[in-house]
Design a protein around this motif. Structure first.
Motif, PDB file in Angstrom:
ATOM      1  N   MET A   1       0.834  -1.178   0.000  1.00 28.00           N
ATOM      2  CA  MET A   1       0.000   0.000   0.000  1.00 28.00           C
ATOM      3  C   MET A   1       0.879   1.241   0.000  1.00 28.00           C
ATOM      4  O   MET A   1       1.857   1.322   0.725  1.00 28.00           O
ATOM      5  N   ASP A   2       0.525   2.205  -0.772  1.00 26.02           N
ATOM      6  CA  ASP A   2       1.272   3.443  -0.894  1.00 26.02           C
ATOM      7  C   ASP A   2       1.075   4.315   0.344  1.00 26.02           C
ATOM      8  O   ASP A   2      -0.041   4.520   0.805  1.00 26.02           O
ATOM      9  N   THR A   3       2.176   4.861   0.866  1.00 30.03           N
ATOM     10  CA  THR A   3       2.128   5.712   2.050  1.00 30.03           C
ATOM     11  C   THR A   3       1.280   6.955   1.818  1.00 30.03           C
ATOM     12  O   THR A   3       0.510   7.367   2.691  1.00 30.03           O
ATOM     13  N   THR A   4       1.403   7.547   0.648  1.00 27.09           N
ATOM     14  CA  THR A   4       0.615   8.740   0.334  1.00 27.09           C
ATOM     15  C   THR A   4      -0.863   8.407   0.305  1.00 27.09           C
ATOM     16  O   THR A   4      -1.684   9.158   0.860  1.00 27.09           O
ATOM     17  N   ASN A   5      -1.236   7.304  -0.305  1.00 32.64           N
ATOM     18  CA  ASN A   5      -2.644   6.897  -0.347  1.00 32.64           C
ATOM     19  C   ASN A   5      -3.198   6.736   1.059  1.00 32.64           C
ATOM     20  O   ASN A   5      -4.322   7.167   1.350  1.00 32.64           O
ATOM     21  N   ARG A   6      -2.419   6.106   1.935  1.00 32.43           N
ATOM     22  CA  ARG A   6      -2.865   5.902   3.317  1.00 32.43           C
ATOM     23  C   ARG A   6      -3.019   7.228   4.048  1.00 32.43           C
ATOM     24  O   ARG A   6      -3.965   7.431   4.804  1.00 32.43           O
ATOM     25  N   ALA A   7      -2.092   8.149   3.823  1.00 25.25           N
ATOM     26  CA  ALA A   7      -2.154   9.454   4.488  1.00 25.25           C
ATOM     27  C   ALA A   7      -3.357  10.263   4.005  1.00 25.25           C
ATOM     28  O   ALA A   7      -4.047  10.900   4.807  1.00 25.25           O
ATOM     29  N   VAL A   8      -3.606  10.239   2.705  1.00 24.10           N
ATOM     30  CA  VAL A   8      -4.771  10.946   2.166  1.00 24.10           C
ATOM     31  C   VAL A   8      -6.049  10.324   2.733  1.00 24.10           C
ATOM     32  O   VAL A   8      -6.949  11.041   3.174  1.00 24.10           O
ATOM     33  N   ALA A   9      -6.122   9.014   2.737  1.00 21.79           N
ATOM     34  CA  ALA A   9      -7.302   8.327   3.272  1.00 21.79           C
ATOM     35  C   ALA A   9      -7.525   8.694   4.733  1.00 21.79           C
ATOM     36  O   ALA A   9      -8.661   8.954   5.155  1.00 21.79           O
ATOM     37  N   ALA A  10      -6.462   8.743   5.518  1.00 22.68           N
ATOM     38  CA  ALA A  10      -6.580   9.106   6.931  1.00 22.68           C
ATOM     39  C   ALA A  10      -7.090  10.535   7.084  1.00 22.68           C
ATOM     40  O   ALA A  10      -7.931  10.819   7.948  1.00 22.68           O
ATOM     41  N   ALA A  11      -6.608  11.432   6.251  1.00 23.14           N
ATOM     42  CA  ALA A  11      -7.065  12.823   6.299  1.00 23.14           C
ATOM     43  C   ALA A  11      -8.539  12.927   5.923  1.00 23.14           C
ATOM     44  O   ALA A  11      -9.290  13.701   6.535  1.00 23.14           O
ATOM     45  N   VAL A  12      -8.971  12.156   4.943  1.00 21.71           N
ATOM     46  CA  VAL A  12     -10.382  12.156   4.548  1.00 21.71           C
ATOM     47  C   VAL A  12     -11.235  11.589   5.681  1.00 21.71           C
ATOM     48  O   VAL A  12     -12.279  12.161   6.034  1.00 21.71           O
ATOM     49  N   ARG A  13     -10.790  10.489   6.280  1.00 26.80           N
ATOM     50  CA  ARG A  13     -11.539   9.917   7.409  1.00 26.80           C
ATOM     51  C   ARG A  13     -11.676  10.926   8.543  1.00 26.80           C
ATOM     52  O   ARG A  13     -12.743  11.077   9.138  1.00 26.80           O
ATOM     53  N   ASP A  14     -10.588  11.634   8.837  1.00 23.46           N
ATOM     54  CA  ASP A  14     -10.601  12.640   9.895  1.00 23.46           C
ATOM     55  C   ASP A  14     -11.595  13.764   9.571  1.00 23.46           C
ATOM     56  O   ASP A  14     -12.360  14.194  10.435  1.00 23.46           O
ATOM     57  N   ALA A  15     -11.589  14.220   8.331  1.00 24.34           N
ATOM     58  CA  ALA A  15     -12.502  15.290   7.919  1.00 24.34           C
ATOM     59  C   ALA A  15     -13.963  14.841   8.030  1.00 24.34           C
ATOM     60  O   ALA A  15     -14.829  15.613   8.469  1.00 24.34           O
ATOM     61  N   ILE A  16     -14.221  13.604   7.670  1.00 27.79           N
ATOM     62  CA  ILE A  16     -15.581  13.061   7.768  1.00 27.79           C
ATOM     63  C   ILE A  16     -16.006  13.009   9.227  1.00 27.79           C
ATOM     64  O   ILE A  16     -17.115  13.422   9.583  1.00 27.79           O
ATOM     65  N   TRP A  17     -15.121  12.539  10.078  1.00 31.74           N
ATOM     66  CA  TRP A  17     -15.416  12.452  11.513  1.00 31.74           C
ATOM     67  C   TRP A  17     -15.689  13.842  12.090  1.00 31.74           C
ATOM     68  O   TRP A  17     -16.663  14.051  12.808  1.00 31.74           O
ATOM     69  N   ARG A  18     -14.827  14.811  11.753  1.00 39.53           N
ATOM     70  CA  ARG A  18     -14.994  16.176  12.262  1.00 39.53           C
ATOM     71  C   ARG A  18     -16.298  16.809  11.781  1.00 39.53           C
ATOM     72  O   ARG A  18     -16.880  17.633  12.477  1.00 39.53           O
ATOM     73  N   ALA A  19     -16.753  16.416  10.609  1.00 37.92           N
ATOM     74  CA  ALA A  19     -18.002  16.958  10.065  1.00 37.92           C
ATOM     75  C   ALA A  19     -19.234  16.267  10.662  1.00 37.92           C
ATOM     76  O   ALA A  19     -20.361  16.685  10.400  1.00 37.92           O
ATOM     77  N   GLY A  20     -19.002  15.205  11.423  1.00 36.75           N
ATOM     78  CA  GLY A  20     -20.119  14.501  12.044  1.00 36.75           C
ATOM     79  C   GLY A  20     -20.910  13.635  11.090  1.00 36.75           C
ATOM     80  O   GLY A  20     -22.079  13.343  11.326  1.00 36.75           O
TER      81      GLY A  20
ATOM     82  N   ARG B   1      -9.294  24.834   0.822  1.00 34.50           N
ATOM     83  CA  ARG B   1      -8.807  24.561   2.186  1.00 34.50           C
ATOM     84  C   ARG B   1      -8.754  23.070   2.459  1.00 34.50           C
ATOM     85  O   ARG B   1      -7.840  22.581   3.112  1.00 34.50           O
ATOM     86  N   PHE B   2      -9.764  22.356   1.977  1.00 40.04           N
ATOM     87  CA  PHE B   2      -9.818  20.910   2.170  1.00 40.04           C
ATOM     88  C   PHE B   2      -8.587  20.247   1.549  1.00 40.04           C
ATOM     89  O   PHE B   2      -7.903  19.457   2.191  1.00 40.04           O
ATOM     90  N   LEU B   3      -8.277  20.617   0.305  1.00 41.61           N
ATOM     91  CA  LEU B   3      -7.101  20.051  -0.360  1.00 41.61           C
ATOM     92  C   LEU B   3      -5.808  20.505   0.308  1.00 41.61           C
ATOM     93  O   LEU B   3      -4.866  19.719   0.431  1.00 41.61           O
ATOM     94  N   ASP B   4      -5.752  21.767   0.767  1.00 46.17           N
ATOM     95  CA  ASP B   4      -4.570  22.239   1.494  1.00 46.17           C
ATOM     96  C   ASP B   4      -4.342  21.439   2.767  1.00 46.17           C
ATOM     97  O   ASP B   4      -3.209  21.066   3.081  1.00 46.17           O
ATOM     98  N   THR B   5      -5.414  21.176   3.500  1.00 46.74           N
ATOM     99  CA  THR B   5      -5.306  20.406   4.746  1.00 46.74           C
ATOM    100  C   THR B   5      -4.782  19.002   4.471  1.00 46.74           C
ATOM    101  O   THR B   5      -3.901  18.512   5.168  1.00 46.74           O
TER     102      THR B   5
END
Length: 75
Positions: A1-20, A65-69
């Motif tokens: 698994m690509d490290t970048t893919n995992r990091a992007v996925a983690a950031a997306v999961r975090d954003a989803i969680w923060r948005a409720g 901002r989403f892409l910057d984050t």
């Protein structure tokens, strides 16, 4: 698994969680089937930019901002 893919996925999961929201609700709202979503949200496959923009829209986030984050978390 690509490290970048995992990091992007983690950031997306975090954003989803923060948005409720749930991951399945976001997948449904952007029109992505469950199999594709699971591969992307776990980092097994890369999110396409258009997918990230759709996620940002669904979360009510400013796309730039989403892409910057995500970029900051990946770097």
């Amino acid at each position: 698994m690509d490290t970048t893919n995992r990091a992007v996925a983690a950031a997306v999961r975090d954003a989803i969680w923060r948005a409720g929201k749930t991951q399945s609700a976001v997948a449904d709202e952007i029109g992505m089937n469950r199999t594709t979503w699971q591969r992307r949200i776990t980092g097994k496959r890369a999110f396409q930019v258009i997918d990230l923009l759709r996620v940002a829209r669904v979360l009510g986030a400013d796309a730039g901002r989403f892409l910057d984050t995500i970029t900051e978390k990946v770097s």
